[in-house]
Write a protein that holds these residues in place. Structure first.
Motif, mmCIF file in Angstrom:
data_model
loop_
_atom_site.group_PDB
_atom_site.id
_atom_site.type_symbol
_atom_site.label_atom_id
_atom_site.label_comp_id
_atom_site.label_asym_id
_atom_site.label_seq_id
_atom_site.Cartn_x
_atom_site.Cartn_y
_atom_site.Cartn_z
ATOM 1 N N THR A 254 0.863 -1.183 0.000
ATOM 2 C CA THR A 254 0.000 0.000 0.000
ATOM 3 C C THR A 254 0.894 1.226 0.000
ATOM 4 O OG1 THR A 254 -0.182 -0.107 2.409
ATOM 5 C CG2 THR A 254 -1.964 -1.095 1.138
ATOM 6 N N PHE A 255 0.427 2.258 -0.690
ATOM 7 C CA PHE A 255 1.226 3.469 -0.795
ATOM 8 C C PHE A 255 0.349 4.653 -1.175
ATOM 9 C CE2 PHE A 255 1.176 1.294 -4.845
ATOM 10 C CZ PHE A 255 0.936 2.292 -5.776
ATOM 11 N N ALA A 256 0.809 5.830 -0.774
ATOM 12 C CA ALA A 256 0.200 7.073 -1.244
ATOM 13 C C ALA A 256 0.925 7.453 -2.529
ATOM 14 C CB ALA A 256 0.355 8.167 -0.197
ATOM 15 N N GLY A 257 0.201 8.010 -3.469
ATOM 16 C CA GLY A 257 0.834 8.375 -4.717
ATOM 17 C C GLY A 257 0.068 9.431 -5.485
ATOM 18 N N ILE A 258 0.765 10.002 -6.447
ATOM 19 C CA ILE A 258 0.204 11.028 -7.328
ATOM 20 C C ILE A 258 0.269 10.493 -8.751
ATOM 21 C CG2 ILE A 258 0.497 13.390 -8.203
ATOM 22 C CD1 ILE A 258 2.090 13.908 -5.541
ATOM 23 N N VAL A 259 -0.865 10.523 -9.458
ATOM 24 C CA VAL A 259 -0.864 10.126 -10.864
ATOM 25 C C VAL A 259 -0.130 11.228 -11.634
ATOM 26 C CG1 VAL A 259 -2.257 9.569 -12.897
ATOM 27 C CG2 VAL A 259 -3.024 8.849 -10.616
ATOM 28 N N THR A 260 0.999 10.876 -12.238
ATOM 29 C CA THR A 260 1.823 11.873 -12.946
ATOM 30 C C THR A 260 1.750 11.736 -14.458
ATOM 31 O OG1 THR A 260 3.781 10.457 -12.818
ATOM 32 C CG2 THR A 260 3.458 12.072 -11.031
ATOM 33 N N ASN A 261 1.166 10.637 -14.931
ATOM 34 C CA ASN A 261 1.074 10.439 -16.378
ATOM 35 C C ASN A 261 -0.154 9.589 -16.683
ATOM 36 O OD1 ASN A 261 2.211 10.507 -19.146
ATOM 37 N ND2 ASN A 261 2.359 8.308 -18.856
ATOM 38 N N PHE A 262 -0.942 10.042 -17.636
ATOM 39 C CA PHE A 262 -2.054 9.266 -18.183
ATOM 40 C C PHE A 262 -2.047 9.550 -19.671
ATOM 41 C CE2 PHE A 262 -6.207 7.997 -19.454
ATOM 42 C CZ PHE A 262 -6.533 6.958 -18.605
ATOM 43 N N ALA A 263 -1.561 8.595 -20.449
ATOM 44 C CA ALA A 263 -1.346 8.811 -21.882
ATOM 45 C C ALA A 263 -2.191 7.840 -22.702
ATOM 46 C CB ALA A 263 0.132 8.643 -22.221
ATOM 47 N N PRO A 264 -3.357 8.294 -23.181
ATOM 48 C CA PRO A 264 -4.195 7.433 -24.011
ATOM 49 C C PRO A 264 -3.536 7.151 -25.360
ATOM 50 C CG PRO A 264 -5.435 9.335 -23.209
ATOM 51 C CD PRO A 264 -3.998 9.570 -22.903
ATOM 52 N N LYS A 265 -3.794 5.940 -25.868
ATOM 53 C CA LYS A 265 -3.312 5.551 -27.188
ATOM 54 C C LYS A 265 -4.495 4.968 -27.960
ATOM 55 C CE LYS A 265 -0.177 2.839 -25.480
ATOM 56 N NZ LYS A 265 0.912 1.868 -25.324
ATOM 57 N N ALA A 266 -4.681 5.450 -29.172
ATOM 58 C CA ALA A 266 -5.786 4.990 -30.006
ATOM 59 C C ALA A 266 -5.252 4.499 -31.350
ATOM 60 C CB ALA A 266 -6.801 6.107 -30.207
#
Length: 142
Positions: free
Chosen positions: A109-121
Motif C-alpha cells: 500500500t502506498f500514497a501516490g500522485i498520478v503523474t502520467n495518463f497517456a491514451p493511445k488509439a
C-alpha cells in the motif's frame, strides 16, 4: 521455475475509504524503490575500497497500461478516485497492489500522485492508456 503468474495481481485505488480494483489493467511494474548513497570514504580507509551510508529513500513509481474506457469509474475524469481526475486535480491518493502468493495475499500500500495518463488509439487495436503513479513516502509491504 516461476512459482506464480502475474495474471492475478491487482492494483486498487482508494475511493471513499474503500479500495476499488482499477479496471482492465494489463502489465504492472513497480514500485521501483531506491536508496541514495552517501560516500564516506576517508584517507583512513586502508583497504582502498570506498565506503557508503544509505541516504534518502525514494518510493519509486508504479507504471502500468490498461484497456481504456472513459466511462469506467476508475478511469474517469469525473469520478472521485478516477485516474484522469486524480491526475487533473493533482490529488495524493492511496493505492494497493495485491499479489497472489498466499492467503492472505502480500500487499503493497502506498500514497501516490498520478503523474502520467497517456491514451493511445491505434488504428487497428484496443484503446489503451499508459499510467504512472509517483509514490509519495514509504510503501508498506504486508
Amino acid at each position: 521455475m516461476a512459482k506464480f503468474t502475474g495474471v492475478s495481481v491487482t492494483l486498487a485505488t482508494e475511493i471513499a475509504s474503500v479500495y476499488t480494483v482499477i479496471a482492465q489493467v494489463r502489465d504492472i511494474a513497480g514500485p521501483n524503490q531506491s536508496t541514495d548513497t552517501i560516500e564516506t570514504t576517508s584517507r583512513d580507509n586502508a583497504n582502498l575500497y570506498k565506503s557508503y551510508l544509505a541516504g534518502m529513500r525514494d518510493g519509486g513509481e508504479v507504471t502500468f497500461d490498461l484497456v481504456y474506457d472513459p466511462d469506467l469509474a476508475t478511469h474517469s475524469a469525473a469520478s472521485a478516485g478516477g485516474l484522469v481526475k486524480l491526475l487533473q486535480d493533482g490529488t495524493l491518493n492511496n493505492f494497493r497492489l495485491s499479489f497472489p502468493d498466499a492467503a492472505p495475499a502480500t500487499t503493497v500500500t502506498f500514497a501516490g500522485i498520478v503523474t502520467n495518463f497517456a491514451p493511445k488509439a491505434p488504428m487497428n487495436d484496443a484503446f489503451t492508456a499508459d499510467v504512472t503513479i509517483k509514490v509519495s513516502g514509504r510503501p508498506t509491504w504486508a
